[in-house]
Motif scaffolding. Structure first.
Motif, PDB file in Angstrom:
ATOM      1  N   SER A 130       0.844  -1.189   0.000  1.00  0.00           N
ATOM      2  CA  SER A 130       0.000   0.000   0.000  1.00  0.00           C
ATOM      3  C   SER A 130       0.881   1.242   0.000  1.00  0.00           C
ATOM      4  CB  SER A 130      -0.926   0.012   1.225  1.00  0.00           C
ATOM      5  OG  SER A 130      -0.193   0.241   2.419  1.00  0.00           O
ATOM      6  N   GLY A 135      -2.074   1.400   4.479  1.00  0.00           N
ATOM      7  CA  GLY A 135      -3.207   0.498   4.374  1.00  0.00           C
ATOM      8  C   GLY A 135      -4.474   1.138   3.861  1.00  0.00           C
ATOM      9  N   VAL A 136      -4.324   2.223   3.067  1.00  0.00           N
ATOM     10  CA  VAL A 136      -5.495   2.938   2.550  1.00  0.00           C
ATOM     11  C   VAL A 136      -5.642   2.737   1.052  1.00  0.00           C
ATOM     12  CG1 VAL A 136      -6.564   5.202   2.247  1.00  0.00           C
ATOM     13  CG2 VAL A 136      -5.364   4.660   4.389  1.00  0.00           C
ATOM     14  N   PRO A 159      -2.573  -5.195   7.134  1.00  0.00           N
ATOM     15  CA  PRO A 159      -3.411  -4.105   6.615  1.00  0.00           C
ATOM     16  C   PRO A 159      -4.885  -4.506   6.667  1.00  0.00           C
ATOM     17  CG  PRO A 159      -1.786  -4.859   4.973  1.00  0.00           C
ATOM     18  CD  PRO A 159      -1.803  -5.841   6.086  1.00  0.00           C
ATOM     19  N   PRO A 160      -5.793  -3.565   6.412  1.00  0.00           N
ATOM     20  CA  PRO A 160      -7.221  -3.890   6.409  1.00  0.00           C
ATOM     21  C   PRO A 160      -7.541  -5.005   5.417  1.00  0.00           C
ATOM     22  CG  PRO A 160      -6.912  -1.518   6.402  1.00  0.00           C
ATOM     23  CD  PRO A 160      -5.558  -2.121   6.205  1.00  0.00           C
ATOM     24  N   ILE A 161      -8.379  -5.916   5.821  1.00  0.00           N
ATOM     25  CA  ILE A 161      -8.705  -7.071   4.988  1.00  0.00           C
ATOM     26  C   ILE A 161      -9.343  -6.641   3.666  1.00  0.00           C
ATOM     27  CG2 ILE A 161     -11.017  -7.457   5.940  1.00  0.00           C
ATOM     28  CD1 ILE A 161      -8.425 -10.208   5.309  1.00  0.00           C
ATOM     29  N   GLU A 162     -10.081  -5.517   3.678  1.00  0.00           N
ATOM     30  CA  GLU A 162     -10.709  -5.042   2.438  1.00  0.00           C
ATOM     31  C   GLU A 162      -9.658  -4.652   1.398  1.00  0.00           C
ATOM     32  OE1 GLU A 162     -11.271  -3.801   5.436  1.00  0.00           O
ATOM     33  OE2 GLU A 162     -13.270  -4.628   5.917  1.00  0.00           O
ATOM     34  N   LEU A 163      -8.562  -4.058   1.873  1.00  0.00           N
ATOM     35  CA  LEU A 163      -7.495  -3.668   0.949  1.00  0.00           C
ATOM     36  C   LEU A 163      -6.793  -4.904   0.389  1.00  0.00           C
ATOM     37  CD1 LEU A 163      -6.115  -1.024  -0.131  1.00  0.00           C
ATOM     38  CD2 LEU A 163      -4.308  -1.514   1.524  1.00  0.00           C
ATOM     39  N   ASP A 184      -2.325  -7.736  14.883  1.00  0.00           N
ATOM     40  CA  ASP A 184      -3.332  -6.682  14.982  1.00  0.00           C
ATOM     41  C   ASP A 184      -2.881  -5.709  16.068  1.00  0.00           C
ATOM     42  OD1 ASP A 184      -5.642  -5.155  15.825  1.00  0.00           O
ATOM     43  OD2 ASP A 184      -6.875  -6.561  14.690  1.00  0.00           O
ATOM     44  N   THR A 186      -4.272  -3.051  17.203  1.00  0.00           N
ATOM     45  CA  THR A 186      -5.339  -2.642  18.113  1.00  0.00           C
ATOM     46  C   THR A 186      -5.519  -3.664  19.226  1.00  0.00           C
ATOM     47  OG1 THR A 186      -6.463  -1.508  16.297  1.00  0.00           O
ATOM     48  CG2 THR A 186      -7.760  -1.984  18.269  1.00  0.00           C
ATOM     49  N   PRO A 215      -5.790 -12.219  13.170  1.00  0.00           N
ATOM     50  CA  PRO A 215      -5.337 -11.900  11.815  1.00  0.00           C
ATOM     51  C   PRO A 215      -4.788 -13.119  11.065  1.00  0.00           C
ATOM     52  CG  PRO A 215      -3.872 -10.918  13.449  1.00  0.00           C
ATOM     53  CD  PRO A 215      -5.069 -11.418  14.182  1.00  0.00           C
ATOM     54  N   GLN A 218      -7.701 -14.873   9.557  1.00  0.00           N
ATOM     55  CA  GLN A 218      -8.193 -14.085   8.416  1.00  0.00           C
ATOM     56  C   GLN A 218      -7.307 -14.273   7.193  1.00  0.00           C
ATOM     57  OE1 GLN A 218      -8.206 -10.209  10.445  1.00  0.00           O
ATOM     58  NE2 GLN A 218     -10.426 -10.139  10.223  1.00  0.00           N
TER      59      GLN A 218
END
Length: 424
Positions: A130, A135-136, A159-163, A184, A186, A215, A218
Motif C-alpha cells: 500500500s 493500508g489505505v 493491513p485492512p482485509i478489504e485492501l 493486529d 489494536t 489476523p 483471516q
C-alpha cells in the motif's frame, strides 16, 4: 582481506540436496578452487599448507528473508554499505529488505536507487503493498515488480482485509510472493510480552495471543479464497499460531524471528534489550512449539528481521523505544547452540531453515558451494568470543542483545568479505 585455506577432513555441506561429509578443500584468495585429491595437489603447487579443521564447517551462505533498512543512504545507525559489510562478516549472502523507509519503497524510484548498488551480497527488495504503508490505497504493484521488487509487503502488522481483497482481486502480483504479518496492533494494545505468568512477574503490559491468532485466521481464509496468490506469513510467534498453521487446509510459507527460538519471556532480565521486539516474546511453551514447528516444516524459514536503531533511541525505556533488535553475527552461533547442541538437530536441517528455506520463501535460487565461487562461509562451532560494539563488522546500531557476554561459535570467514571490504 585475502583468505587462502587448505583444510583436510573438514565438514562440508555443498547444497540443499547433499548430506554433511568430511572432505579436503582448497580456497585461494577467497575463491573455492578444489575438493579432494585435486585440492591437495593444487595446494602443494601454490605453497598453501594445511590447517587443522577440527569441528569447523564450510557451507553455503545464509539468507535473511526480511529485515528493515529505513535510511539506506544516510542512516547513522545503518546504511546499505554497513549492512552489506555486517552481513558478510556473519555469513549472509542474500538479504530481503522490507519497504518501510524514510522514503517508503512504494515507488519505482526508491527501488531503482537501491538496485544500482553493486554487491556480491544479493539485495532483494520487497515493494510496498500500500502507499506509504498506510493500508489505505494500493501502490502500483505491476510497476514495482517490473522494476526490481521481488514481492510485495506492507509493515509488520496486517493491513485492512478489504485492501488485501482488492489487491488480490486485481492480481497484479501474479506469482510473486506477498508477505503479511499476522499482527493486529489494536488488539495488541501496546502489550510488550505475550500474556502469561512470566509477563505478569516481569511487570510488562501483556500482549494477548488473539493479536496474532485473529489476523492469522483471516489471512488463511483469504488464502483459501485466492489460492493462486503466493501468500507469505511474517514471524509466527505463538504455540497457538503453529497449531493453526499445522491444521490449516492452505499451507502458506511462514517465517519465525530467530530471537524467538533462543529466548522466551521466562529467561530475560528486566533490563535486557531483547524484550523490545515485534512480535512480542512468548512463553517457554511458545518457544518449544516454534522449534517443533520448524522441525516439522510447518514453518519455512528463520528471519533475522533486523531493526537497527541508534543510541538515543536505545536508551529509552523498553516500552517507549522503537521495537526490534539488530544483529547478524549472533544468529548462527546462537541457533547452532539451541538447535544443534540442545535440540539435537542435524546441520542439514539447520541450513534448510537459515539458507535454503529462506531462498524459496523469496522465490530466489538457493545458495550452494561451487568451484570458482566466493559464495561460502567458514564456521567454527567451538570458537569462543565476546559480543562487543567495537568489533569492525558491527555498526553504530546499539540495540544488539547479549553484549559483553561469551558466545560459543563464530563465522570465521566468508568469501564475500573480500568484495565487501573493497567497497569500504
Amino acid at each position: 582481506m585475502t583468505s587462502s585455506y587448505l583444510f583436510e577432513n573438514i565438514q562440508i555441506l555443498e547444497n540443499a540436496g547433499s548430506s554433511l561429509k568430511r572432505e579436503t578443500v582448497l580456497i585461494k584468495n577467497g575463491v573455492l578452487k578444489a575438493f579432494g585429491r585435486k585440492a591437495l595437489q593444487n595446494a602443494e603447487l601454490l605453497g598453501i599448507k594445511p590447517q587443522k579443521a577440527k569441528n569447523m564447517l564450510i557451507a553455503p551462505c545464509l539468507v535473511d528473508p526480511h529485515s528493515f533498512l529505513e535510511s539506506p543512504f544516510n542512516g547513522k545507525e545503518e546504511n546499505i554499505y554497513s549492512l552489506i559489510e555486517k552481513a558478510t562478516f556473519s555469513g549472509y549472502g542474500q538479504l530481503g529488505i522490507l519497504p518501510r523507509s524514510d522514503s517508503w519503497r512504494d515507488q519505482i524510484e526508491s527501488i531503482i536507487a537501491l538496485k544500482t548498488i553493486k554487491s556480491d551480497v544479493l539485495i532483494h527488495l520487497w515493494g510496498g503493498f500500500s502507499l506509504g504503508g498506510e493500508g489505505v490505497a494500493l501502490s502500483k504493484h505491476s510497476e514495482l515488480l517490473q522494476n526490481g521488487a521481488i514481492g510485495l509487503c506492507d509493515d509488520d502488522f496486517m493491513p485492512p482485509i478489504e485492501l488485501l481483497k482488492k489487491g488480490f482481486s486485481l492480481g497484479e502480483m501474479k506469482n510473486y510472493p506477498v508477505l503479511f504479518a499476522p499482527r493486529d496492533k489494536t488488539l495488541q494494545a501496546g502489550g510488550m510480552s505475550r500474556e502469561g505468568v512470566y509477563t505478569l512477574r516481569a511487570g510488562w503490559p501483556p500482549d494477548p495471543v488473539e493479536s496474532e491468532i485473529i489476523p492469522l485466521i483471516q489471512l488463511l481464509e483469504l488464502h483459501k479464497q485466492y489460492p493462486e496468490i503466493a501468500v507469505r506469513l511474517m514471524n509466527i510467534s505463538t504455540a497457538d499460531g503453529v497449531s493453526i498453521l499445522k491444521n490449516a487446509s492452505s499451507n502458506p510459507m511462514a517465517t519465525i524471528l530467530w530471537w524467538h527460538l533462543v529466548n522466551d519471556n521466562s529467561s530475560l532480565s528486566p533490563f535486557d534489550i531483547g524484550w523490545s521486539v515485534t512480535p512480542s516474546l512468548g512463553s517457554p511453551r511458545d518457544r518449544a512449539s516454534l522449534i517443533q514447528g520448524l522441525k516439522d516444516d510447518v514453518l519455512t524459514a528463520i528471519s533475522v528481521h533486523s531493526t537497527p536503531i541508534d543510541d538515543s533511541e536505545t536508551k529509552l525505556p523498553a516500552n517507549k523505544r522503537k521495537k526490534g533488535i539488530s544483529c547478524y553475527n549472533l544468529v548462527l552461533p546462537l541457533l547452532w547452540d539451541q538447535l544443534i547442541r540442545k535440540s539435537g538437530w542435524e546441520v542439514e536441517k539447520l541450513w534448510k531453515k537459515i539458507s535454503f528455506g529462506p531462498s524459496k520463501f523469496l522465490n530466489q535460487a538457493e545458495e550452494k558451494l561451487s568451484l570458482n565461487s566466493n559464495r561460502w562461509l567458514l564456521f567454527d562451532p567451538d570458537k569462543e568470543w565476546y559480543q562487543s560494539n567495537e568489533e569492525k563488522h558491527l555498526t553504530s546500531a546499539t540495540n544488539q542483545p547479549i553484549k559483553d557476554k561469551k558466545i560459543i561459535g563464530k563465522v570465521i570467514d566468508c568469501g564475500l568479505i573480500n568484495q565487501a571490504c573493497q567497497n569500504d
